[in-house]
Design a protein around this motif. Structure first.
Motif, PDB file in Angstrom:
ATOM      1  N   THR A   1      11.655 -17.246  21.699  1.00 40.61           N
ATOM      2  CA  THR A   1      11.502 -18.128  20.541  1.00 40.61           C
ATOM      3  C   THR A   1      10.100 -17.918  19.990  1.00 40.61           C
ATOM      4  O   THR A   1       9.234 -17.376  20.663  1.00 40.61           O
ATOM      5  N   TYR A   2       9.912 -18.387  18.754  1.00 41.61           N
ATOM      6  CA  TYR A   2       8.616 -18.191  18.101  1.00 41.61           C
ATOM      7  C   TYR A   2       7.882 -19.515  18.116  1.00 41.61           C
ATOM      8  O   TYR A   2       8.414 -20.532  17.671  1.00 41.61           O
ATOM      9  N   SER A   3       6.679 -19.547  18.674  1.00 37.42           N
ATOM     10  CA  SER A   3       5.895 -20.776  18.514  1.00 37.42           C
ATOM     11  C   SER A   3       4.424 -20.399  18.444  1.00 37.42           C
ATOM     12  O   SER A   3       4.001 -19.366  18.982  1.00 37.42           O
ATOM     13  N   THR A   4       3.645 -21.225  17.760  1.00 45.32           N
ATOM     14  CA  THR A   4       2.261 -20.832  17.488  1.00 45.32           C
ATOM     15  C   THR A   4       1.285 -21.520  18.428  1.00 45.32           C
ATOM     16  O   THR A   4       0.092 -21.382  18.285  1.00 45.32           O
TER      17      THR A   4
ATOM     18  N   GLU B   1       5.578 -31.038  27.386  1.00 51.63           N
ATOM     19  CA  GLU B   1       4.961 -29.778  26.937  1.00 51.63           C
ATOM     20  C   GLU B   1       3.663 -29.489  27.680  1.00 51.63           C
ATOM     21  O   GLU B   1       3.421 -28.389  28.116  1.00 51.63           O
TER      22      GLU B   1
ATOM     23  N   HIS C   1      11.753 -17.690  12.517  1.00 50.63           N
ATOM     24  CA  HIS C   1      12.852 -17.858  13.464  1.00 50.63           C
ATOM     25  C   HIS C   1      14.003 -16.905  13.172  1.00 50.63           C
ATOM     26  O   HIS C   1      14.536 -16.265  14.086  1.00 50.63           O
TER      27      HIS C   1
ATOM     28  N   MET D   1       9.332 -25.148  11.496  1.00 54.38           N
ATOM     29  CA  MET D   1       8.765 -25.175  12.840  1.00 54.38           C
ATOM     30  C   MET D   1       7.647 -26.203  12.904  1.00 54.38           C
ATOM     31  O   MET D   1       7.120 -26.627  11.863  1.00 54.38           O
ATOM     32  N   GLU D   2       7.290 -26.589  14.122  1.00 57.17           N
ATOM     33  CA  GLU D   2       6.214 -27.570  14.287  1.00 57.17           C
ATOM     34  C   GLU D   2       4.924 -26.845  14.582  1.00 57.17           C
ATOM     35  O   GLU D   2       4.908 -25.844  15.290  1.00 57.17           O
ATOM     36  N   ASP D   3       3.803 -27.374  14.045  1.00 60.08           N
ATOM     37  CA  ASP D   3       2.508 -26.831  14.466  1.00 60.08           C
ATOM     38  C   ASP D   3       1.955 -27.746  15.565  1.00 60.08           C
ATOM     39  O   ASP D   3       2.627 -28.656  16.038  1.00 60.08           O
TER      40      ASP D   3
ATOM     41  N   ARG E   1       5.971 -30.533  10.568  1.00 57.63           N
ATOM     42  CA  ARG E   1       7.002 -29.497  10.374  1.00 57.63           C
ATOM     43  C   ARG E   1       6.702 -28.749   9.085  1.00 57.63           C
ATOM     44  O   ARG E   1       6.365 -29.351   8.083  1.00 57.63           O
TER      45      ARG E   1
ATOM     46  N   ASP F   1      11.599 -22.293  27.709  1.00 56.35           N
ATOM     47  CA  ASP F   1      11.791 -20.931  27.202  1.00 56.35           C
ATOM     48  C   ASP F   1      11.627 -19.960  28.361  1.00 56.35           C
ATOM     49  O   ASP F   1      10.778 -20.147  29.213  1.00 56.35           O
TER      50      ASP F   1
END
Length: 2043
Positions: free
Chosen positions: A1643-1646, A1369, A1708, A1695-1697, A1702, A1452
């Protein structure tokens, strides 16, 4: 006078028809079929029979209401050109006939003609078979006869027809008079005989697809088969009347004209062709010559790199030449694989002909510097035309093969990789995306050659043989010559000709023949070039040698594609010997010829200049032949002369013309008498024609100019022959003074006396060539007409276009087979050249295969594939046109000149093949013996631009050209009813052609022109509007409509009546062949004369006095006619024309002109009822949103604008904008008005939008206007509530469906579930099934399989490539995502290309395979591979075939659009449309303003048109707001503040702005008052800069909504130049339903690189969309599930922060719903994904030519919403610093170069040199290993290469100053490649290069363990060695081969090196430093070298020892052993006696 006309339909044959003969030739062959009866039919019905032989079909008449027996009793006859083969077939089909549907086949009878051929006559009764080849009860009885060549078929062969000379009666057109010559009796056909025309022009009507444009009621026409009986001939009731297809057409047209909406065509291209009958040929609408006009072109060449250059240690420079411009790259030192990546642009402004003949030459030069020009390594040539004809006009990343023009025996000299593109104005070139260059290293597979050219081209000689020329014009005035002639009588020809030939950038010329009009050269110019050449044309020019300057006399281009064929059965270019005709300026000599360009071959020649006999041959060279001269210089040698007869037997040709009308003569020429001159070659040209008589001809020629001779001929009649002696020629009409028609035009009052011209001329008889061209042209014309029809049907949405297309294809295949049967005649003709034979063969092959393909294609035409098949048919058309163009000329073209006062004013040119007569219908020229309407035009440049738009004169001219001996029939096509007037009244001269025709019959007519309206006219005034009126011309009368002010769409609604029209000729002929009407549209100006807007033609519908004025033909329908101005279309005219005969009772019989005379419009009659369209009431609602970018009007700012909408006389005004500066939006949004519009939508008038500025004191100024020419896209059709599928009605509204929705839709029962499991990559979900609202489906992905699949892959992967682990990542950034996306995009493009066609065509692919020609083997393999790949890729139903083949790490992605976002989303006009407001005149392409420059602002709004009243339920829906009418749910248009965030990624292919061919680009952004110039961050000397920047701007819509992103070039001194800019309308994006404010991510990620950018989360966005669209939902729950309307989406619920925790989330599934929002019923539409768009950069100074492209995206966030986060960081990746340590340990097997001074043995002083590509100046050398005698060298030497590397692009980044004068450093990106070379050190001379290897650090072969295992194949790639990447392995050691090229240019192994590569990052290198060479720290030990390395004199003994040891070791050992042996032997012998004595004595 003409013989009485025999109506063709009544003549029926009898068994005793005579066998008519061809004039003077063999008796014709024919096949006759007598169809008697068909019996045992079932049921009762109408029957029709179709008989087919050799692809040519005839239909019988229809027998109505027959029961079991159909008694046809008809005879059919086929004219046969080649004898019938015994296995040919005859087919008879019997149909049940239906007027409405297609005919139904009852059965078929097929008969092999063997017996017929043998016996000549067969009678048969037999059963029929049905579709399935089963025998049925129905039987038929026929009789077949075959009349063979010798005419031995008994009863038919009795008697000749009209003597030998008459023409074959059959061949005449079925509808014309058999106008026999005076003195011949009318044909007395026995009663009962029927004339049967053998036509190739059959329309295949009545068959299964019996439809044709005119086929309104074809068979009703058949029933009326008995036309009006002729007065003289009593009608026989029992004649089996047969109507042919042609007649059917005619009748259909007459009878069916008003029956069917089909008669209405929209601006029909075919309006004229529908009923053009036989006596007239089709006029040509387009006027202006476009050929010689200059245009803008840009050639761009990127030189990327060169490889495998031949030569040692060179410093190469690449030179790019286009035409005469040269540009050079920089020099790269000591390398034969230099990398440049330099971009060059050449701009030209020339005519296309000149442009496409320019040569692009790419050459590599070695060691060029300021003083020396360098030596040429090799070069490559190609003409611009070849590049332009490529797809996308470009070659991208292709390798050019270099060859040495001075040494053709040498092989190839290397490769240069380059991009070459040619752009004309308006072409935009799609550059394929550049990412990394792995695929392109395959040189052989990517050669810079057009498709189909073999990679190994051979050298060839091109011999251009120049024999002689004739008919040259006089080229100087030469007073001296005249004086000499006066005194001495010496007469010289005033021209000194020579011929110059240009080919492939070289030119050669023949010798000069002094003073000769008929020079003889017999020389050949020899070119040497590679074959096939990449230059398409050869230019041959006759020039006049002159002391001052040589000028061209005439030019001819030889197109090599037309004289060769590259197929398997093809042939090399060959030509002649044949004459070619040259055309150019007029022949009168002037010192400064204004038309000199025409002689250079630019533009259309206006006069015959000369003809040249030439030949061309090509010989492929055998380069291994030692005698070959190896240079490619052009040589000129003597050629063997050819006999004159080899080009054909001289024949006497006869050209006859009759001028029936001369009108529309421009008023400038109205004051002097006018005469028309017709010339063919120099014959007939009296003013400046023959310089002196040509060579004696077969019979003595008289000069037309010698008056007394003409008199003699007229008086004498002693040399009368059967032909009437030697005719004088009459080539011009008598002078006549024109009379006034109206203000602009005059006409010549010919009235009943029509002047004639006739010319005799002698030409070689090469008619066969023209005949074959004519046959192909006929097929092509037919095809073109048919395709136009089909396009028309599609455009006007008529039903069944596919049936028409099938008919067209059927016709095409018949035409092709017809060609095969006709073209093969005269095979043994002795004057046929090799090209004639080969072309005939190839044409026959092409047409045969085309016929086959047309058949196959016909079976595949379905309703949904019509458009694609249409495209394929267009290719057929191009090919036919190409084949029809004959490269070897014969008879020159005919010119018609209008002369006034002996000056040439205007001309027309008619190709001679169009006039050529033949007895075979298909070979007949299309204008032969027909009346042709010609529009005369100004010559040369005078005809450019507006001068070329106006007509100089309109001629109705009848022309006939043929052999004199065929002359009997030359009057046959004239309108009947005339007497001939001859020059001399001597009875002996009866055979003289007439000098004029006196028409005795004339008819009175009235013409009514119903001028309804015009649309989309050109703007002729500066206001951007016109004041149009129409002027209608018919014969010599003209009338005008009224002038309508300020409109581009005038609705005149006016009937013009022309009275007292006198037409000459027979009444019934006029009915079919009325003269054409010319309509011209003008713009009325208060000052000066009216401006011309455009012109069109029409044919009137004719009503004879004895016909009733009633349906179906009358009243006529309005039709659209296309208006042209020059070559441009300039609008449409909607009108109808009728021509009514005034009978004996006078005008009383005419239909009354009823209809109101408008009182207020004065005496103007409107279009009468019945013709004018039927109206109904419509309401037009207008959405007024706002105005944008209004420019100043007359220097004043626009302050208080208002919009006026007008349609069909009604309209509405918007509210006034009080202050445009403050707020340019309207405050009242929706207004409406009601209007009467025609029911037929195609007739809807245009809608006009005009913007006016309200000034003080009630004044108004027009700002600009816009015309919506078609209201169709704004028509609202209420949804059909009964239909179960919401989808259909939604689709109809095309994006407007959101507006008219209100309230939740009734709940359908079904739910569609879209399922998404956590682990499945989203990409796989592309294939979502679209379903009906009522259906019920769940989409699931089988996760278990997926997982297994993946685990398997992982296992496999781990064994093979451990390095492909999931990316970390923290390593990933936005660029990882970008590059991954680009790979995906390229992969998709590749797959699209591979699959090539839509899925619906999948099943048809197999059949069409044949069409595309056989695929190349490689492509086949690739396609198969793609197929396999696709199969393996879609195991589960939910998986798209998207996953690329390489297993990619999961990153992604975003969407990379290779174009603007607007083009993907329909300009975001889903409910808000933008209308450009125009002002100023519409220019022509050249001088006037372009569309862009005329835009003065934009109106934003929309329209909605619907019939009133609407169904109630629309207005009753919940929440319906009546003030918004149809525009429900639109947002408010109050000003709104927005944060605009622009991300600029990179630019590609920028246009260079500096002299050095580079630019220093930076970004500038303008939005409203904000102007950001990022000047300090310019990127130095880069044409592909990576910007990686984001800019935030606060703007307030609507005032600031146009965003401009520009790229400027930074300059140290002076102002910065604009390179290009792109403009984005942010407002439409902001308000669009597609939600273009911020793209939806995948995709959704923060957190991390893929962080969500939008301040609103997916669930909030979803909730808002549902609320706005009044959709039920979203209902979340249970976790991982959401329901919207009737769709259910499921997906991951956690989801993971950042910390890896989780937690549950709904985002999503919400995001999934958004990504499939388009599937939501009723309101769904595609939402804009996270993306990067690519926008072209344009520069206003170079309109239309792309200056590069910019990749960017824009986010917008309303300020009243929560603030967005910080912008994404997309700054360019900083290259990572690395250090590469290379240790050279040893070398082995190095070639030995030096000879030893003392001993003569071989040795080498070896050292190794190494560098990284692009850093040659930092090269590093080892020390020298002296005197290696074995090729072994020991070094233990370390190089250190620090470098900066970009992993994503796999490039090394180098920053350095280009020269000492450079201001700053330039950044280069080069591939990461390490070069190692071995050299032999020399003390005094230069070092010798021995060998090298280049390792691509990303993928190079793993080194061998030992020197033995190391082989040459490792480097050449022939051996499959595992490839490694130093960036993954970090450390590699091994042996690598070193290669060099030998004399034969082949690689050979010259040594091996053992090296160790070690890669460290800069930090690691700092921690662990090492020394260079063998220095500290971490020194390497000294190599253990043998001592001979110390030179001789230092230690001679050691050297000797070493020498002896190495060289003679074995020899010494052998000698020592031998000596020892000898010693032993000697001792033995020596001691032997002693021992023996001892032994004997026993002591």
């Amino acid at each position: 006078m003409c013989a009485e006309r025999l109506p063709s339909a009544e003549l029926a044959p009898s068994p005793a028809a005579p066998a008519w003969r061809y004039p003077g030739s063999r008796t014709s062959m024919a096949l006759l079929l007598h169809l008697k009866t068909v019996s045992k039919l079932r049921g009762r019905g109408d029957r029709i029979a179709k008989v087919t032989f050799r692809g040519q079909s005839f239909y019988s008449r229809v027998l109505e209401n027959c029961e079991d027996v159909a008694d046809f009793a008809e005879t059919f006859r086929w004219q046969v050109a080649s004898s019938i083969d015994s296995n040919e077939m005859l087919e008879i089909q019997i149909f049940n006939y239906s007027k409405v549907f297609s005919n139904k086949l009852i059965g078929t009878f097929r008969m092999v003609l063997q017996k017929v051929v043998e016996e000549g006559h067969v009678e048969v009764t037999d059963m029929l078979i049905d579709d399935n080849n089963a025998i049925i009860q129905t039987s038929l009885c026929v009789e077949v006869r075959y009349q063979a060549t010798d005419g031995t078929v008994g009863s038919w062969d009795d008697g000749d027809f009209l003597g030998d000379e008459s023409l074959h009666e059959e061949e005449k057109d079925s509808q014309e008079t058999d106008g026999l010559l005076p003195g011949s009796r009318p044909s007395s056909r026995p009663p009962g005989e029927k004339s049967f025309r053998s036509k190739g022009r059959q329309k295949t009507k009545g068959g299964r697809d019996g439809e044709h444009k005119a086929g309104r009621s074809v068979f009703s026409a058949m029933k009326l088969g008995k036309n009006r009986p002729h007065k003289e001939e009593p009608q026989r009731q029992d004649d089996p009347a047969v109507l042919e297809m042609e007649n059917l057409d005619r009748l259909a047209i007459r009878l069916g004209d008003g029956l069917d909406p089909d008669s209405m065509s929209l601006a029909s291209v075919t309006a004229l062709t529908t009923n053009v009958s036989n006596k007239r040929s089709k006029p040509d609408i387009k006027m202006e010559p476009s050929a010689g006009r200059p245009m803008d072109y840009q050639v761009s060449v990127t030189v990327i790199e060169a490889r495998q250059l031949v030569g040692l240690n060179m410093d190469p420079v690449v030179c790019v030449e286009v035409g005469d411009d040269k540009k050079f790259t920089s020099m790269k030192e000591s390398t034969n694989c230099p990398y440049y990546n330099e971009y060059f642009v050449f701009d030209f402004h020339v005519s296309p002909d000149v442009m496409f003949d320019k040569i692009i030459k790419i050459s590599v030069i070695h060691s060029k510097n300021l003083l020396r020009s360098g030596t040429l390594v090799g070069s490559f040539k190609m003409d611009v035309g070849t590049v332009y004809s490529q797809p996308e006009h470009q070659f991208h990343h292709k390798w050019a093969i270099l060859s040495d023009p001075d040494d053709i025996s040498a092989g190839l000299k290397g490769y240069v990789k380059c991009d070459v593109a040619v752009m004309g104005k308006g072409d935009n070139i799609k550059t394929p995306h550049k990412a990394n260059e792995t695929d392109e290293d395959d040189i052989e597979g990517n050669l810079l050659l057009p498709e189909g050219v073999p990679p190994e081209r051979q050298w060839a000689r091109f011999y251009v043989k120049i024999y002689r020329a004739e008919g040259l014009p006089r080229m100087n005035t030469s007073l001296m010559a005249n004086m000499k002639k006066a005194f001495i009588g010496e007469n010289k020809d005033l021209v000194d000709p020579y011929v110059q030939v240009f080919f492939a950038g070289q030119k050669g010329k023949t010798s000069v023949q002094k003073s000769s009009y008929e020079p003889l050269w017999n020389e050949q110019v020899v070119f040497t070039d590679l074959f096939p050449p990449l230059c398409k044309r050869m230019k041959v020019q006759i020039r006049d040698s002159d002391k001052v300057n040589d000028v061209a006399i005439g030019t001819h281009f030889i197109d090599l594609r037309k004289i060769s064929n590259d197929g398997d059965k093809g042939f090399l270019p060959t030509l002649g010997p044949a004459w070619v005709n040259m055309y150019g300026s007029t022949r009168n000599y002037t010192l400064l010829d204004e038309h000199q360009d025409l002689n250079e071959g630019l533009g259309e020649g206006v006069s015959f200049r000369a003809r040249l006999m030439l030949g061309l041959a090509v010989e492929i060279l055998d380069t291994s032949n030692p005698e070959l001269t190896s240079s490619t210089e052009v040589q000129v040698e003597q050629a063997t002369p050819v006999s004159e007869s080899c080009v054909g037997k001289m024949e006497e040709f006869f050209l006859f013309g009759a001028l029936l009308e001369a009108s529309m003569i421009d008023r400038k020429n109205g004051d002097k008498p006018i005469t028309f001159e017709v010339t063919i070659g120099n014959y007939g040209n009296e003013v400046d024609g023959l310089s002196r008589p040509q060579r004696p001809r077969p019979r003595p020629r008289k000069e037309p100019g010698d008056e007394e001779e003409v008199d003699l001929i007229q008086k004498s009649s002693d040399d009368e022959t059967d032909e009437g002696g030697d005719l004088p020629s009459v080539s011009s009409s008598p002078p006549m003074r024109p009379q006034i028609t109206d203000r602009n035009y005059f006409h010549l009052p010919y009235l009943e006396r029509k002047p004639c011209i006739y010319i005799k001329s002698w030409w070689p008889d090469q008619r066969r060539r023209l005949y074959n061209a004519n046959i192909v042209d006929h097929v092509a014309d037919k095809l073109e007409e048919g395709l136009n029809d089909v396009q028309e049907m599609i455009k006007t949405e008529k039903s069944y276009p596919e049936r028409r297309l099938r008919g067209v294809l059927e016709e095409l295949s018949c035409g092709c087979y017809r060609f095969l049967s006709l073209a093969d005649k005269d095979q043994g003709h002795w004057s046929r050249t090799r090209l004639d034979r080969e072309r005939l063969k190839s044409c026959m092959r092409e047409l045969e295969s085309m016929g086959q393909q047309a058949k196959t294609l016909r079976a595949q035409v379905k309703w949904h594939t019509v458009r694609d098949k249409l495209r394929l048919c267009q290719n057929f058309l191009h090919k036919l046109r190409f084949l029809a163009d004959e490269p070897q000329h014969s008879v020159p073209d005919v010119f018609i000149w209008m002369m006034s006062n002996n000056k040439r004013i205007a001309y027309a040119r008619v190709p001679s093949k169009d006039l050529l007569f033949s007895t075979v219908e298909e070979e007949l020229g299309k204008d032969c013996a027909k009346v042709k309407t010609l529009f005369l035009k100004l010559p040369g440049k005078r005809g450019f631009g507006s001068a070329g738009w106006t007509v100089q004169a309109k001629l109705e001219l009848y022309l006939w050209l043929g052999l004199s001996k065929q002359r009997k029939d030359f009057l046959c096509g004239l309108p009947c009813g005339f007497e001939e007037v001859r020059a001399a009244q001597d009875p002996g001269l009866h055979a003289f052609p007439p000098i004029s025709l006196l028409y005795t019959k004339k008819q009175a007519f009235q013409l009514r022109a119903h001028m309804y309206q015009a649309r989309s006219l050109f703007a002729a005034d500066s206001s951007g509007l016109s004041d149009p009126f129409a002027r209608v011309f018919f014969i010599n009368q003209s009338q005008c409509t009224e002038v309508l002010n300020e409109t581009l769409c005038p609705t005149w609604d006016q009937m013009l009546v022309f009275d007292n029209l006198e037409l000459y000729g027979e009444a019934h002929e006029l009915r079919d062949d009325p003269p054409i009407i010319v309509i011209e549209i003008y713009d009325q100006d208060t000052m000066g004369k009216a401006d011309f807007i455009g012109r069109t033609f029409a044919k009137p519908l004719v009503k004879m006095a004895d016909e009733a004025y009633c349906p179906p033909r009358f009243p006529p329908q309005l039709e659209y006619y296309q208006i042209y101005r020059g070559n441009a279309t300039a609008g449409d005219l909607l009108a109808a024309f009728e021509l009514l005969q005034i009978g004996p009772a006078g005008k009383a019989d005419l239909p009354p002109i009823n209809g109101p005379v408008d009182v207020d419009r004065g005496p103007i009659m409107p279009v009468p009822m019945g013709i004018r369209p039927v109206l109904s009431k419509y309401r037009i609602e207008v959405l007024f949103w706002g105005l944008r970018d209004l420019k100043r009007v007359n220097l004043a700012q626009v302050d208080r604008p208002r919009v006026d909408i007008e349609c069909a006389g009604k309209g509405v005004q918007s509210s006034l904008i009080p202050n445009y500066k403050k707020n340019p939006n309207f405050n009242t949004l929706v207004k409406w008005f009601e209007v009467d519009l025609p029911e037929n939508e195609l007739l809807h008038p245009p809608l006009n939008i005009r913007v006016v500025d309200c000034r003080a004191f009630g004044r108004y100024t027009l700002v600009g206007s816009h015309t919506v020419s078609s209201l169709r896209r704004f028509i609202y059709r209420p949804p059909d509530r009964s239909a179960p599928s919401w989808n259909t009605s939604g689709r109809l509204l095309q994006g407007r469906r959101v507006l008219y929705s209100a309230g939740p839709s009734s709940h359908p029962t079904g739910e569609v579930v879209v399922n998404m499991e956590p682990e499945v990559p989203v990409k796989k979900l592309e294939t979502v099934v679209k379903l009906d609202a009522t259906s019920d489906a769940v989409i699931k992905v089988d996760v278990a399989d997926e997982e297994k699949e993946r685990k398997k892959k992982k296992k496999k992967g781990s064994s093979e490539e451990p390095e492909e682990e999931e990316p970390d990542e923290s390593m990933l950034d936005w660029w990882s995502k970008y590059f991954a996306s680009i790979d995906t995009m390229k992969e998709q493009l590749r797959q699209q290309e591979a699959s090539g066609t839509d899925l619906e065509e999948k099943e048809e692919m197999d059949n069409t395979e044949g069409l595309k020609g056989p695929m190349k083997g490689k492509e086949k393999a690739r396609a198969a591979k793609e197929e396999r790949k696709k199969r393996t890729q879609s195991p589960g139903p939910g998986q798209g075939s998207e996953a690329p083949e390489k297993k990619k790490p999961k990153i992604d992605e975003l969407k990379v659009y290779p174009k603007e976002l607007e083009s993907e989303f329909d300009s975001f006009e889903d409910w808000l449309h933008t209308f450009n407001l125009l002002r100023g005149k519409t220019g022509d392409d050249e001088d006037g303003a372009t569309e862009e420059e005329r835009i003065v602002g934009r109106f934003k709004g929309s329209l909605c048109v619907y019939k009133v009243p609407l169904p109630e339920d629309v207005s009753r829906e919940a929440g319906y707001d009546p003030t918004y009418g149809m525009f429900q749910g639109i947002p408010s248009n109050d000003p709104i503040n927005v944060l605009v965030r622009v991300y600029v990624v990179r630019a590609t292919d920028l246009h260079p702005a500096d002299i050095n061919g580079k630019a220093d680009p930076y970004i500038a952004i303008r939005l409203g008052k904000t102007d950001i110039r990022d000047k300090e961050n310019y990127i130095s000397k880069q044409l592909n800069p990576v910007f990686g920047k984001s800019f935030d701007i606060e703007a307030s819509f609507p005032m600031e909504s146009l965003l401009t992103v520009a790229v400027y070039d930074w300059d140290l001194v002076g102002t910065d130049d604009l390179i290009g800019e792109t403009k984005i309308d942010l407002e439409n994006r902001f308000y669009s339903k597609h939600r273009a404010t911020c793209g939806i991510a995948q995709t959704y990620s923060t957190h991390g690189y893929n962080i969500w950018r939008d301040p609103m989360k997916p669930s909030q966005i979803l909730t808002r969309l549902c609320k706005e669209g009044k959709v039920d939902g979203p209902h979340f729950g249970p976790p991982g599930r959401v329901k919207v309307s009737n769709r259910v989406f499921t997906g991951p619920s956690e989801m993971e922060d950042e910390n890896g925790q989780r937690k549950p989330t709904e985002e999503h599934v919400a995001l999934l719903a958004l990504r499939y929002w388009e599937d939501i019923p009723r309101v769904g539409c595609r939402l804009v994904p996270e993306h990067v768009e690519t926008r072209p950069l344009l520069n206003p100074d170079k309109p239309g030519i792309e200056q590069g492209r910019l990749e960017l995206w824009v986010d917008m966030f309303p300020m009243d919403m929560p603030a967005p986060g910080t912008p994404l960081d997309i700054s360019p990746r900083k290259p990572k610093k690395y250090e590469l340590r290379v240790i050279v340990w040893n070398t082995d097997e190095v070639v030995l170069e030096d000879d030893d001074f003392f001993t003569g043995e071989k040795s080498s002083d070896i050292f190794v040199r190494g560098w990284l590509k692009g850093q040659q100046e930092d090269k590093q050398d080892t020390d020298v290993h002296y005197h290696s005698l074995t090729g072994e060298g020991n070094f233990n030497w370390r190089y250190l290469f620090p470098f900066d590397y970009l992993a994503a692009e796999e490039k090394i980044v180098i920053s350095k100053k280009e020269s000492m004068f450079s201001w700053d450093e330039t950044e280069y990106k080069v591939p990461a490649r390490l070069t190692l070379q071995i050299w032999d050190a020399d003390h005094f001379s230069a070092d010798d290069f021995l060998g090298a290897i280049e390792l691509d650090l990303n993928r190079f072969p793993r080194g061998a363990k030992t020197a033995k295992q190391c082989s040459m194949e490792m480097a050449t790639g022939e051996l499959d060695v595992p490839l490694v990447s130093i960036f993954k392995q970090k450390r590699v050691k091994g042996w690598w081969p070193l290669l060099a090229r030998n004399e034969n240019d082949e690689f050979e192994l010259t040594g091996k090196v053992e090296a160790e590569l070690h890669l460290l990052t800069a930090e690691e290198a700092e921690k662990n430093p090492v020394g260079l060479a063998r220095n500290e720290p971490d020194p390497l030990e000294k190599p253990n070298r043998p001592d001979t390395a110390f030179v001789w004199f230092l230690n001679p003994l050691k050297s000797i020892k070493y020498l002896i040891c190495t060289q003679y070791k074995w020899l010494i050992i052998k000698i020592v052993l031998a000596l020892l042996g000898l010693l032993m032997l000697a001792l033995f012998l020596y001691s032997l006696p002693g021992y023996m004595v001892k032994k004997l004595l026993g002591a």
